[in-house]
Design a protein around this motif. Structure first.
Motif, PDB file in Angstrom:
ATOM      1  N   VAL A   7       3.458  20.751  15.835  1.00 42.49           N
ATOM      2  CA  VAL A   7       2.867  20.413  17.139  1.00 42.49           C
ATOM      3  C   VAL A   7       2.733  21.715  17.924  1.00 42.49           C
ATOM      4  O   VAL A   7       3.711  22.252  18.437  1.00 42.49           O
ATOM      5  N   ASN A   8       1.495  22.231  17.982  1.00 48.17           N
ATOM      6  CA  ASN A   8       1.281  23.506  18.660  1.00 48.17           C
ATOM      7  C   ASN A   8       1.657  23.430  20.142  1.00 48.17           C
ATOM      8  O   ASN A   8       2.136  24.407  20.723  1.00 48.17           O
TER       9      ASN A   8
ATOM     10  N   SER B 192       0.835  -1.202   0.000  1.00 41.27           N
ATOM     11  CA  SER B 192       0.000   0.000   0.000  1.00 41.27           C
ATOM     12  C   SER B 192       0.869   1.252   0.000  1.00 41.27           C
ATOM     13  O   SER B 192       2.019   1.225   0.440  1.00 41.27           O
ATOM     14  N   ALA B 193       0.283   2.359  -0.503  1.00 37.65           N
ATOM     15  CA  ALA B 193       1.015   3.626  -0.516  1.00 37.65           C
ATOM     16  C   ALA B 193       1.117   4.153   0.910  1.00 37.65           C
ATOM     17  O   ALA B 193       0.146   4.107   1.665  1.00 37.65           O
ATOM     18  N   VAL B 194       2.293   4.636   1.273  1.00 38.31           N
ATOM     19  CA  VAL B 194       2.506   5.161   2.625  1.00 38.31           C
ATOM     20  C   VAL B 194       2.820   6.646   2.527  1.00 38.31           C
ATOM     21  O   VAL B 194       3.727   7.042   1.793  1.00 38.31           O
ATOM     22  N   ARG B 195       2.038   7.443   3.216  1.00 39.41           N
ATOM     23  CA  ARG B 195       2.315   8.889   3.243  1.00 39.41           C
ATOM     24  C   ARG B 195       2.936   9.217   4.596  1.00 39.41           C
ATOM     25  O   ARG B 195       2.398   8.830   5.643  1.00 39.41           O
ATOM     26  N   ILE B 196       4.054   9.950   4.537  1.00 37.58           N
ATOM     27  CA  ILE B 196       4.738  10.315   5.781  1.00 37.58           C
ATOM     28  C   ILE B 196       4.956  11.823   5.793  1.00 37.58           C
ATOM     29  O   ILE B 196       5.401  12.382   4.795  1.00 37.58           O
ATOM     30  N   HIS B 197       4.614  12.459   6.880  1.00 42.02           N
ATOM     31  CA  HIS B 197       4.897  13.890   6.995  1.00 42.02           C
ATOM     32  C   HIS B 197       5.074  14.247   8.470  1.00 42.02           C
ATOM     33  O   HIS B 197       4.749  13.448   9.349  1.00 42.02           O
ATOM     34  N   THR B 198       5.592  15.445   8.702  1.00 39.02           N
ATOM     35  CA  THR B 198       5.810  15.888  10.087  1.00 39.02           C
ATOM     36  C   THR B 198       4.918  17.097  10.364  1.00 39.02           C
ATOM     37  O   THR B 198       5.228  18.207   9.928  1.00 39.02           O
ATOM     38  N   PRO B 199       3.808  16.881  11.049  1.00 38.79           N
ATOM     39  CA  PRO B 199       2.912  18.013  11.316  1.00 38.79           C
ATOM     40  C   PRO B 199       3.460  18.929  12.407  1.00 38.79           C
ATOM     41  O   PRO B 199       4.269  18.496  13.230  1.00 38.79           O
TER      42      PRO B 199
END
Lengths: 198, 154
Positions: free
Chosen positions: B11-12, B2-9
């Protein structure tokens, strides 16, 4: 991650909006008491998942404390991670559980919470995790079977015989060196003690 | 695969927690312990009402949804007692929750082990001091649960 209980280091939770989902009034009072003593002031108390869903659709939160609620709380976290409700979909979540039957343990681990904490919640353990969550910019992973924070605490590389799926994953076979090795005198130079005037 | 999306949001919380002011770790922890100690009276009262609710539920000879309700009545307060110096009560609640969870799955309903747990909990709430007798009581109730749950598993 150990927290020194005598530390004079300061942290500030006064402006943090915290959603607490806990069906039991006494449990709610305990969590709110702990967080209030940590300096938090802005709470949204939710006793049902319906209330929590309504709240996350209407407001932004900086931290969520969610009781597993015999599976309902776990489902709430899984639902939230799959929504497009930014920034709430990525908010740090601590999942709490009083009694976790064995069949719920894996579900709780895989629902997308940052931490699963077993009650009783010792104040030092709660603070330790909050500070950890606030310090680290953890990556988020989304795929067919999981949406939530990267659960790898250690980077041990790609398992043998498998192919990495990330740009940062290095190939199992590293190949030959692309440049000359440092010679011993250069290494010695790097380690040579020097006088420092303070 | 499966396609894996990775990101760094963002953090408030990370920004807020570093703002000037706030509390020192040592003060926050001692304050929280003090606050929990102050709550012990209300926690004890709440546990007594939990016990009364569970006894009412048991007297109604629960089946199906009744067992589910009894399980939730017992499982929800787990964790509060330990923070207020009543760790033994939490152990009994956990043991009973394990038993009731098994009974709502595949272990046949039996009122006697449930009644034993509730009786033990009542004793602990009325004499919550930590003692050898308390330890023996808790260990005994855990054995009861193990026997019922283990028998079903075996």
């Amino acid at each position: 991650m150990a927290l020194n209980p005598e530390s004079r280091a300061r942290f500030n939770l006064e402006q943090a909006s915290i959603l607490v989902l806990e069906p039991h009034a006494m449990g709610m009072n305990v969590i709110v008491e702990i967080l209030s003593r940590f300096g938090a002031r802005k709470f949204r108390r939710c006793f049902t998942v319906a209330e929590a869903r309504e709240s996350v659709e209407a407001d932004h939160y900086d931290l969520m404390m969610v009781d597993a609620m015999a599976g309902e709380g776990v489902e709430f976290v899984r639902w939230l991670r799959r929504t497009e409700l930014k920034p709430n979909a990525y908010v740090p979540i601590i999942l709490m559980s009083g009694h976790t039957p064995a069949r719920l343990v894996a579900e709780a681990r895989d629902c997308g919470a940052h931490f699963v904490m077993v009650k009783p919640l010792a104040p030092s353990a709660v603070l330790e995790r909050i500070l950890w969550l606030a310090r680290e910019g953890r990556q988020f992973v989304a795929c067919d079977s999981y949406a939530g924070p990267d659960r790898r605490f250690q980077n041990l590389g790609v398992p043998p015989g498998m192919q990495g799926r990330r740009r940062s994953d290095t190939a199992e076979d590293l190949g030959d060196a692309q440049g000359p090795n440092l010679d011993q005198s250069l290494i010695d130079g790097l380690l040579k003690p020097t006088k420092v005037h303070l | 695969m499966s396609a894996v999306r990775i990101h760094t949001p963002d953090v408030n919380l990370a920004k807020l927690i570093r703002k000037p002011g706030g509390k020192a770790v040592a003060d926050a922890l001692s304050g929280a312990s003090e606050g929990l100690k102050e709550m012990s009276g209300s926690v004890l009262a709440e546990l007594k009402s939990t016990l009364a609710a569970a006894e009412t539920c048991l007297a109604a000879k629960p089946t199906g949804e009744g067992v589910e309700e009894l399980y939730l009545t017992i499982a929800r307060p787990i964790g509060a007692a330990s923070l207020c110096g009543l760790a033994a009560a939490d152990e009994v609640l956990t043991s009973l929750a394990t038993l009731l969870d098994a009974m709502r799955q595949d272990v046949p309903w039996a009122p006697e082990p449930v009644r034993l747990h509730l009786h033990g909990l009542g004793l602990l709430l009325n004499a919550p001091e930590d003692s050898d007798e308390t330890r023996a009581l808790v260990d005994g109730l855990k054995k009861v649960t193990k026997r019922y749950v283990g028998e079903a598993a075996g």
